[in-house]
Design an enzyme around this catalytic site. Structure first.
Site, PDB file in Angstrom:
ATOM      1  N   CYS A  80       6.986 -10.039  -6.702  1.00 40.13           N
ATOM      2  CA  CYS A  80       7.156  -8.646  -6.293  1.00 40.13           C
ATOM      3  C   CYS A  80       6.055  -8.256  -5.303  1.00 40.13           C
ATOM      4  O   CYS A  80       4.908  -8.674  -5.429  1.00 40.13           O
ATOM      5  CB  CYS A  80       7.078  -7.744  -7.535  1.00 40.13           C
ATOM      6  SG  CYS A  80       7.095  -5.977  -7.154  1.00 40.13           S
ATOM      7  N   CYS A  94      10.173  -1.882  -9.954  1.00 40.52           N
ATOM      8  CA  CYS A  94       9.356  -1.137  -8.978  1.00 40.52           C
ATOM      9  C   CYS A  94      10.268  -0.337  -8.040  1.00 40.52           C
ATOM     10  O   CYS A  94       9.968   0.804  -7.696  1.00 40.52           O
ATOM     11  CB  CYS A  94       8.472  -2.085  -8.182  1.00 40.52           C
ATOM     12  SG  CYS A  94       7.116  -2.776  -9.168  1.00 40.52           S
ATOM     13  N   HIS A 123       1.920   2.066  -3.406  1.00 42.11           N
ATOM     14  CA  HIS A 123       0.904   2.826  -4.148  1.00 42.11           C
ATOM     15  C   HIS A 123       1.009   4.321  -3.834  1.00 42.11           C
ATOM     16  O   HIS A 123       0.840   5.162  -4.713  1.00 42.11           O
ATOM     17  CB  HIS A 123      -0.506   2.353  -3.794  1.00 42.11           C
ATOM     18  CG  HIS A 123      -0.907   1.063  -4.445  1.00 42.11           C
ATOM     19  ND1 HIS A 123      -0.648   0.776  -5.760  1.00 42.11           N
ATOM     20  CD2 HIS A 123      -1.571  -0.027  -3.953  1.00 42.11           C
ATOM     21  CE1 HIS A 123      -1.133  -0.428  -6.053  1.00 42.11           C
ATOM     22  NE2 HIS A 123      -1.684  -0.941  -4.975  1.00 42.11           N
ATOM     23  N   GLU A 177       0.831  -1.210   0.000  1.00 37.45           N
ATOM     24  CA  GLU A 177       0.000   0.000   0.000  1.00 37.45           C
ATOM     25  C   GLU A 177       0.866   1.261   0.000  1.00 37.45           C
ATOM     26  O   GLU A 177       0.546   2.244  -0.676  1.00 37.45           O
ATOM     27  CB  GLU A 177      -0.971  -0.002   1.192  1.00 37.45           C
ATOM     28  CG  GLU A 177      -1.994  -1.137   1.188  1.00 37.45           C
ATOM     29  CD  GLU A 177      -2.856  -1.259  -0.071  1.00 37.45           C
ATOM     30  OE1 GLU A 177      -2.908  -0.319  -0.890  1.00 37.45           O
ATOM     31  OE2 GLU A 177      -3.473  -2.326  -0.254  1.00 37.45           O
TER      32      GLU A 177
HETATM   33 ZN    ZN Z   1      -2.587  -2.805  -4.747  1.00 34.71          ZN
HETATM   34 ZN    ZN Z   2       7.463  -5.119  -9.279  1.00 34.38          ZN
END
Ligand code: ZN
Ligand code: ZN
Length: 178
Positions: A149, A171, A137, A134
């Site tokens: 991931c 990421c 995000h 979260e």
């Molecule tokens: Zn999510």
């Molecule tokens: Zn990733």
């Protein structure tokens, strides 16, 4: 300064302090930002849907934003109740994409929800992954196709158990530098 501030949501003691403290440590390590636990306990008030017997997580994000402190701080709430966002029947958590607030719940991460015996280690491990997910995000990361991931979208606890607590290299690049 960018930092992560963690809040318990609900009645005092509803969410274990040990869990919130572990999540702060884990976030410091994996997101590489100062993370601290706030003394403020955020109320569930106004989020309950009596017909669904669940809590609307977007309302909890609004409650969290009442406690915004300083520019760039990310606020993570940890709840113990069942969360939903219409039209989904439930969510493990919710975050503002590229925003300040995120929430997770232990409710469906606990083996007891599935009629099994409580497993604290597994519960904490799942909470770590969801908290990091979260917060990812909040830094603008979207879901990742790599099932290992932490940004992989989990539909069930089995998916959470399969992924790791770390960001894949792609990421990782979108996060604040180490
Ligand atoms: Zn999510
Ligand atoms: Zn990733």
């Amino acid at each position: 300064m960018t930092e992560i501030i963690l809040f318990s949501i609900g009645e005092l003691g509803e969410v274990e302090t040990a869990l919130v403290e572990l999540l702060a440590l884990s976030l410091s390590e994996h997101v590489n930002l100062r993370s601290r636990v706030s003394d403020v306990v955020v109320p569930l008030e106004g989020a309950y849907d009596a017909a669904r017997r669940q809590y609307y997580s977007t309302k909890l994000l609004e409650r969290l934003l009442d406690h915004r402190a300083g520019d760039g701080a990310k606020l993570l709430g940890i709840a113990g109740v069942d969360l939903y966002i219409p039209p989904l029947s439930f969510v493990f958590g919710e975050a503002q994409l590229g925003g300040a607030a995120a929430v997770i719940s232990t409710h469906r991460l606990d083996q007891r929800f599935y009629g099994l015996e409580r497993d604290v280690e597994l519960l904490y491990n799942r909470c770590e992954k969801e908290a990091i997910h979260e917060i990812g995000h909040c830094f603008g990361l979207v879901h990742c196709r790599d099932y290992r991931c932490v940004m992989y979208l989990s539909y069930a606890v089995e998916d959470i158990d399969l992924k790791s607590v770390v960001f894949c290299p792609a990421c990782r690049e979108s996060l604040p530098p180490r």
